[in-house]
Design an enzyme around this catalytic site. Structure first.
Site, PDB file in Angstrom:
ATOM      1  N   ASP A  62       0.856  -1.191   0.000  1.00 59.53           N
ATOM      2  CA  ASP A  62       0.000   0.000   0.000  1.00 59.53           C
ATOM      3  C   ASP A  62       0.890   1.239   0.000  1.00 59.53           C
ATOM      4  O   ASP A  62       2.121   1.129  -0.027  1.00 59.53           O
ATOM      5  CB  ASP A  62      -0.969  -0.002   1.197  1.00 59.53           C
ATOM      6  CG  ASP A  62      -2.314   0.610   0.816  1.00 59.53           C
ATOM      7  OD1 ASP A  62      -2.320   1.780   0.388  1.00 59.53           O
ATOM      8  OD2 ASP A  62      -3.340  -0.084   0.910  1.00 59.53           O
TER       9      ASP A  62
ATOM     10  N   HIS B 230      -2.470   3.089  -4.758  1.00 59.13           N
ATOM     11  CA  HIS B 230      -1.883   2.697  -3.469  1.00 59.13           C
ATOM     12  C   HIS B 230      -0.463   2.201  -3.676  1.00 59.13           C
ATOM     13  O   HIS B 230      -0.040   1.213  -3.064  1.00 59.13           O
ATOM     14  CB  HIS B 230      -2.757   1.642  -2.787  1.00 59.13           C
ATOM     15  CG  HIS B 230      -4.063   2.198  -2.267  1.00 59.13           C
ATOM     16  ND1 HIS B 230      -4.126   3.080  -1.220  1.00 59.13           N
ATOM     17  CD2 HIS B 230      -5.340   2.012  -2.678  1.00 59.13           C
ATOM     18  CE1 HIS B 230      -5.395   3.410  -0.991  1.00 59.13           C
ATOM     19  NE2 HIS B 230      -6.153   2.789  -1.871  1.00 59.13           N
TER      20      HIS B 230
ATOM     21  N   GLU C 140      -9.511   3.146  -5.487  1.00 62.19           N
ATOM     22  CA  GLU C 140      -9.040   4.461  -5.061  1.00 62.19           C
ATOM     23  C   GLU C 140      -7.799   4.961  -5.803  1.00 62.19           C
ATOM     24  O   GLU C 140      -6.826   5.359  -5.177  1.00 62.19           O
ATOM     25  CB  GLU C 140      -8.743   4.418  -3.552  1.00 62.19           C
ATOM     26  CG  GLU C 140      -9.971   4.112  -2.722  1.00 62.19           C
ATOM     27  CD  GLU C 140      -9.685   4.136  -1.229  1.00 62.19           C
ATOM     28  OE1 GLU C 140     -10.543   4.624  -0.494  1.00 62.19           O
ATOM     29  OE2 GLU C 140      -8.607   3.666  -0.799  1.00 62.19           O
TER      30      GLU C 140
HETATM   31  C1  ACM Z   1     -10.796  -0.118   0.159  1.00 63.87           C
HETATM   32  O1  ACM Z   1     -11.302  -0.044   1.270  1.00 63.87           O
HETATM   33  N1  ACM Z   1     -10.030   0.869  -0.270  1.00 63.87           N
HETATM   34  C2  ACM Z   1     -11.017  -1.243  -0.718  1.00 63.87           C
END
Ligand code: ACM
Ligand code: ZN
Length: 422
Positions: A46, A113, A183
């Site tokens: 991440d 991420h 995201e």
């Molecule tokens: C997430 O909670 N970003 C999948």
């Protein structure tokens, strides 16, 4: 969900935001096995950390597994910020799971991420326009979402991902690999000459379609090696995905998930309202998990709903006792809704949870107090307020303000208020 036996019964640990020692991961796996789970989704990469040894790319862990002091709210700034798992340790976890009927699903986040990955190998991030300053990457020390994406325009960046996958596939023999897809702010992609060239060359409409193009490429790479890709549901924003993909639904875009299911697609349910175990008990208590109804997006396509998974995101979970308090009894509660048994009332369900608590007591993990299992009225409000308080610190607030600014900019640009394309 009660009453049907689902083939995918999982829980997720985010070890990127805070590292967790192997011995503690094994204890949670033992609880999961005791309550009939069969998947451990290991969120290994991440923005805030890269946690798995990749021998071909040693800087991923040399640089990406360390970040120093961090600001996630009113929690420790120093605890478990750094660390990674050697390939030996990964094999130990996989073997432990195999002995208990659990497959491990590793997650490599694509394309977003990716800050820790790009801090180690910035050459696989995006380029910039003539005369502009190159992007600088670092391992992030606050929560949020960022525009630091792997460059979809560079063939070398795609080979880099494939090389990483080759090592992951050798470590993780299970049927699925998670490739993220959530995201991903497109600020860099919109300005990158290579990404824009790819969009033109492939006849794509926009950056959402570029994400779909990349996800398809990686998913096909896995499919040719006998594995199935799981993606978070945002990856449907660029269009339908083929049936060898599995979509993990967490929030938003219900219509896209419903359309995917109508076309025969398989979905794992992780709706934030019932399955996000980083949320307070006030938002998601075991009673609510027991009472959860089939989501609308699955109605009429029940056979495509292959199960559920409860993620534990760890921005504000810096150590194992806190992880235990959030996971137990909620992770067992999720497992009990997937095992095909029907618990006719809350008391029967609660008693089943108590039996699992007794059975797993030798593991030495402290479960949340029973007062939290079914929260109502003032107690619910107090729990919610305590959780809100945990999210706040001046440094964290400042970082999130900057994240909000980037998200708004991304939305404006996605609506077409962007004058620089091509
Ligand atoms: C997430 O909670 N970003 C999948
Ligand atoms: Zn790019």
């Amino acid at each position: 969900m009660n009453g049907r036996a689902y083939p995918y019964r999982g829980f997720m640990l985010d070890v990127a935001r805070h590292y967790m020692p192997v011995a503690d991961i094994l204890r949670f796996i033992d609880v999961a096995a005791a309550c009939g789970m069969n998947r451990f989704h290991w969120h290994l990469t991440d923005d805030q950390g890269w946690r798995v040894e990749i021998r071909r790319y040693p800087k991923l862990t040399e640089i990406g597994s360390r970040r120093g002091e961090s600001h996630f709210g009113r929690v420790s700034k120093t605890e478990n910020n750094d660390g990674f798992y050697t390939q030996e340790e990964v094999r130990q976890v996989v073997a432990h799971c195999a002995g208990r009927g659990i497959q491990v699903v590793p997650e490599l986040e694509v394309p977003g991420h990716a800050s820790a990955m790009l801090a180690a190998y910035p050459e696989y991030g995006c380029g910039v326009g003539a005369g502009e300053k190159p992007h600088e990457y670092r391992v992030i020390t606050a929560p949020g979402v960022y525009p630091n994406l792997i460059c979809a325009g560079k063939d070398a960046a795609i080979r880099f991902l494939e090389d990483i996958l080759d090592e992951l596939l050798a470590m993780f023999p299970g049927p699925e690999v998670h490739i993220g897809g959530d995201e991903a702010l497109k600020l860099h992609w919109r300005r990158c000459p290579d990404c824009q060239a790819r969009i033109r060359a492939e006849g794509l409409k926009d950056e959402e379609e570029l994400q779909r193009w990349l996800v398809l490429k990686i998913g096909d790479y896995l499919a040719r090696r006998g594995r199935q890709a799981i993606v978070w549901n945002e990856s449907l924003a660029g269009g339908m995905l083929p049936g060898h993909f599995i979509v993990q639904h967490w929030r938003g875009n219900d219509a896209e998930t419903a359309a995917f299911m109508a076309a025969g697609g398989r979905v794992i349910r992780s709706d934030v309202e019932h399955y996000y175990l980083d949320y307070a008990y006030a938002a998601t208590d075991p009673h609510g998990i027991w009472a959860a109804e089939l989501p609308d997006y699955a109605k009429g396509h029940e056979e495509g709903l292959i199960g559920a998974e409860c993620p534990l995101w760890t921005e504000r979970v810096t150590n194992t006792p806190r992880a235990a308090e959030l996971l137990l009894p909620r992770m067992p509660a999720v497992a009990l809704t997937l095992n095909g048994k029907d618990y006719p009332d809350w008391e029967a369900f609660r008693d089943a949870l108590r039996r699992i608590r007794e059975q797993t007591a030798p593991l030495g993990l402290d479960w949340a107090d029973e007062a939290l299992w079914r929260l109502e009225g003032d107690a619910r409000e107090a729990d919610r307020a305590a959780d809100e308080d945990l999210k706040r610190s001046p440094e964290c607030d400042a970082a999130l303000e900057e994240v909000r600014r980037m998200m708004e900019q991304d939305e404006r640009e996605a609506r077409g208020e962007f004058g620089m394309r091509n």
